[in-house]
Design a protein around this motif. Structure first.
Motif, PDB file in Angstrom:
ATOM      1  N   LEU A  32      44.900  43.691  41.888  1.00 21.27           N
ATOM      2  CA  LEU A  32      43.953  43.862  40.790  1.00 21.27           C
ATOM      3  C   LEU A  32      43.836  45.326  40.393  1.00 21.27           C
ATOM      4  CD1 LEU A  32      41.076  41.380  41.731  1.00 21.27           C
ATOM      5  CD2 LEU A  32      42.828  41.114  39.969  1.00 21.27           C
ATOM      6  N   ASN A  33      43.909  46.211  41.368  1.00 15.46           N
ATOM      7  CA  ASN A  33      43.862  47.642  41.041  1.00 15.46           C
ATOM      8  C   ASN A  33      45.040  48.055  40.175  1.00 15.46           C
ATOM      9  OD1 ASN A  33      41.444  48.524  42.305  1.00 15.46           O
ATOM     10  ND2 ASN A  33      42.435  48.438  44.304  1.00 15.46           N
ATOM     11  N   GLU A  34      46.225  47.540  40.496  1.00 15.27           N
ATOM     12  CA  GLU A  34      47.412  47.858  39.692  1.00 15.27           C
ATOM     13  C   GLU A  34      47.269  47.326  38.268  1.00 15.27           C
ATOM     14  OE1 GLU A  34      50.778  47.795  43.295  1.00 15.27           O
ATOM     15  OE2 GLU A  34      50.388  46.002  42.076  1.00 15.27           O
ATOM     16  N   ILE A  35      46.797  46.090  38.156  1.00 17.85           N
ATOM     17  CA  ILE A  35      46.637  45.477  36.833  1.00 17.85           C
ATOM     18  C   ILE A  35      45.617  46.253  36.008  1.00 17.85           C
ATOM     19  CG2 ILE A  35      45.920  43.388  35.603  1.00 17.85           C
ATOM     20  CD1 ILE A  35      46.810  41.833  38.155  1.00 17.85           C
ATOM     21  N   ALA A  36      44.485  46.568  36.628  1.00 17.30           N
ATOM     22  CA  ALA A  36      43.437  47.300  35.916  1.00 17.30           C
ATOM     23  C   ALA A  36      43.935  48.660  35.449  1.00 17.30           C
ATOM     24  CB  ALA A  36      42.213  47.455  36.814  1.00 17.30           C
ATOM     25  N   ARG A  37      44.700  49.334  36.316  1.00 15.53           N
ATOM     26  CA  ARG A  37      45.222  50.652  35.955  1.00 15.53           C
ATOM     27  C   ARG A  37      46.219  50.546  34.806  1.00 15.53           C
ATOM     28  NH1 ARG A  37      46.344  51.950  40.615  1.00 15.53           N
ATOM     29  NH2 ARG A  37      48.556  51.375  40.708  1.00 15.53           N
ATOM     30  N   ARG A  97      37.416  35.150  39.553  1.00 15.76           N
ATOM     31  CA  ARG A  97      36.854  34.898  40.874  1.00 15.76           C
ATOM     32  C   ARG A  97      37.711  33.941  41.692  1.00 15.76           C
ATOM     33  NH1 ARG A  97      31.473  36.735  40.517  1.00 15.76           N
ATOM     34  NH2 ARG A  97      31.289  36.292  42.732  1.00 15.76           N
ATOM     35  N   TRP A  98      38.665  33.288  41.043  1.00 13.83           N
ATOM     36  CA  TRP A  98      39.565  32.369  41.740  1.00 13.83           C
ATOM     37  C   TRP A  98      40.475  33.106  42.718  1.00 13.83           C
ATOM     38  CZ3 TRP A  98      44.577  33.749  40.657  1.00 13.83           C
ATOM     39  CH2 TRP A  98      44.790  34.480  39.485  1.00 13.83           C
ATOM     40  N   LEU A  99      40.668  34.410  42.493  1.00 16.81           N
ATOM     41  CA  LEU A  99      41.527  35.195  43.376  1.00 16.81           C
ATOM     42  C   LEU A  99      40.689  35.720  44.538  1.00 16.81           C
ATOM     43  CD1 LEU A  99      44.321  36.431  43.865  1.00 16.81           C
ATOM     44  CD2 LEU A  99      43.590  38.411  42.513  1.00 16.81           C
ATOM     45  N   ILE A 100      40.950  35.192  45.726  1.00 22.01           N
ATOM     46  CA  ILE A 100      40.161  35.553  46.904  1.00 22.01           C
ATOM     47  C   ILE A 100      40.648  36.862  47.511  1.00 22.01           C
ATOM     48  CG2 ILE A 100      39.468  34.809  49.225  1.00 22.01           C
ATOM     49  CD1 ILE A 100      39.757  31.915  48.201  1.00 22.01           C
ATOM     50  N   THR A 101      41.954  37.055  47.551  1.00 21.97           N
ATOM     51  CA  THR A 101      42.518  38.310  48.048  1.00 21.97           C
ATOM     52  C   THR A 101      42.625  39.299  46.891  1.00 21.97           C
ATOM     53  OG1 THR A 101      44.804  37.613  47.629  1.00 21.97           O
ATOM     54  CG2 THR A 101      43.837  37.032  49.760  1.00 21.97           C
ATOM     55  N   ASP A 102      43.192  40.454  47.146  1.00 20.99           N
ATOM     56  CA  ASP A 102      43.293  41.486  46.103  1.00 20.99           C
ATOM     57  C   ASP A 102      44.601  41.410  45.337  1.00 20.99           C
ATOM     58  OD1 ASP A 102      42.131  43.801  44.810  1.00 20.99           O
ATOM     59  OD2 ASP A 102      43.733  44.975  45.754  1.00 20.99           O
ATOM     60  N   ARG A 103      45.537  40.559  45.769  1.00 17.53           N
ATOM     61  CA  ARG A 103      46.851  40.482  45.123  1.00 17.53           C
ATOM     62  C   ARG A 103      47.101  39.086  44.571  1.00 17.53           C
ATOM     63  NH1 ARG A 103      51.635  43.267  45.147  1.00 17.53           N
ATOM     64  NH2 ARG A 103      50.769  44.800  46.614  1.00 17.53           N
ATOM     65  N   VAL A 104      47.622  39.036  43.362  1.00 21.61           N
ATOM     66  CA  VAL A 104      47.980  37.762  42.742  1.00 21.61           C
ATOM     67  C   VAL A 104      49.287  37.273  43.370  1.00 21.61           C
ATOM     68  CG1 VAL A 104      48.520  36.568  40.593  1.00 21.61           C
ATOM     69  CG2 VAL A 104      46.893  38.474  40.590  1.00 21.61           C
ATOM     70  N   PRO A 105      49.303  36.072  43.922  1.00 24.17           N
ATOM     71  CA  PRO A 105      50.529  35.564  44.566  1.00 24.17           C
ATOM     72  C   PRO A 105      51.676  35.429  43.568  1.00 24.17           C
ATOM     73  CG  PRO A 105      48.614  34.251  45.179  1.00 24.17           C
ATOM     74  CD  PRO A 105      48.185  35.133  44.051  1.00 24.17           C
ATOM     75  N   GLY A 106      52.881  35.315  44.107  1.00 27.45           N
ATOM     76  CA  GLY A 106      54.062  35.220  43.259  1.00 27.45           C
ATOM     77  C   GLY A 106      54.666  33.833  43.203  1.00 27.45           C
ATOM     78  N   ASP A 107      53.939  32.815  43.712  1.00 21.62           N
ATOM     79  CA  ASP A 107      54.525  31.469  43.747  1.00 21.62           C
ATOM     80  C   ASP A 107      54.601  30.810  42.387  1.00 21.62           C
ATOM     81  OD1 ASP A 107      51.639  31.474  44.036  1.00 21.62           O
ATOM     82  OD2 ASP A 107      51.766  29.295  44.255  1.00 21.62           O
TER      83      ASP A 107
END
Length: 295
Positions: A239-244, A258-268
């Motif tokens: 999320l930090n990368e996306i926001a930046r 809020r569906w994203l529990i961790t800080d990284r969006v998975p790649g699946d």
């Protein structure tokens, strides 16, 4: 899918004039009169006198707190374009957008006593059966896009069995099998149904929401200048990368995803993210989204 997102962006742009206006509707909220019948999903829904009294009480209860009610209207303006677009894609009547308001008040963190979660209040097993991912990284019940698609699938499947959208509405509360014995045989393929005081309160309350929101949104102008732009920009990014990359506030990005529990969006797979955007900056954000997606 990209074409569908662009179609929903058009719906969003049509609402921008309402978002840009800072004039709120009249301070004294006028409670709408409950009609003897209304149109819902191509069906003429009639209320007897006692049912109208129950619906009227629910409408008044919903609108009685001005701050609470305006907060719900702000959220409706924010989320309805997304919900409407998905319902159109799935060929489900857009009247069902009021069911999201009824179920959760547009709160992604809504949690019921029966452990139902999210915008459309799915239990974990139902969510997974409808194709939603629910685990330690992702809870798609809290994604307005994924959960609306799942709700549309449920309603469409129910309607194929019950042959009536009011019956399908009823089944959303009691389940397909639970509602079969309660639905009048005359409702099968009916274009005219009658509701009474004996009708389940869940159904009557839904129509209170529909009447209240339809009436209020004709006049209401939100003070918010934020719209939500859908994008598949996040795959394998934090999320930090996306926001930046998009030059937006990371906390606001988290708030609407809020569906994203961790800080990284998975790649699946490609997850649809909501990018909060000031209306005056929509064009520049869209350009940045195109640039980021191309990387």
């Amino acid at each position: 899918m990209m074409q569908n997102i662009l179609q929903r962006l058009i719906i969003l742009l049509l609402l921008v004039p309402a978002v840009l206006s800072g004039n709120l509707y009249a301070q004294s909220q006028i409670v709408p009169e409950i009609p003897a019948s209304i149109q819902f999903a191509g069906i003429n829904v009639r209320f007897d006198g006692d049912a109208r009294k129950i619906v009227d009480a629910d409408v008044r209860n919903l609108m009685q707190n001005k701050k609470y009610w305006e907060d719900k209207l702000d959220k409706a303006i924010l989320y309805f374009p997304i919900i409407e677009g998905i319902l159109i894609d799935e060929e489900v009547p857009i009247d069902f957008k009021y069911l999201a308001a009824h179920e959760s008040g547009f709160n992604p963190d809504a949690f019921s006593t029966s452990s139902a979660v999210g915008f459309w209040q799915f239990k974990q097993e139902t969510a997974r059966e409808l194709g939603l991912r629910v685990d330690d990284e992702i809870d798609e019940r809290k994604s307005i896009n994924a959960s609306t698609e799942a709700a549309a699938r449920y309603l469409k499947r129910s309607n194929q069995s019950l042959n009536n959208w009011v019956s399908s509405l009823y089944s959303y509360y009691l389940g397909l099998e639970g509602v079969r014995s309660l639905i009048p045989a005359s409702w099968n393929y009916a274009r005219d149904v009658s509701l009474t005081a004996r009708t389940d309160r869940y159904v009557l309350r839904f129509f209170a929401y529909k009447i209240a929101y339809e009436s209020a949104l004709e006049k209401y102008r939100t003070a918010s200048n934020i719209v939500l732009v859908e994008s598949k920009v996040g795959k394998n990014r934090t999320l930090n990368e996306i926001a930046r990359e998009l030059n937006i506030n990371v906390n606001e990005l988290k708030q609407y995803n809020r569906w994203l529990i961790t800080d990284r969006v998975p790649g699946d797979k490609d997850y649809v993210m909501l990018v909060p955007t000031v209306t005056t900056q929509m064009n520049s954000v869209r350009e940045r989204l195109v640039s980021v997606q191309g990387n």
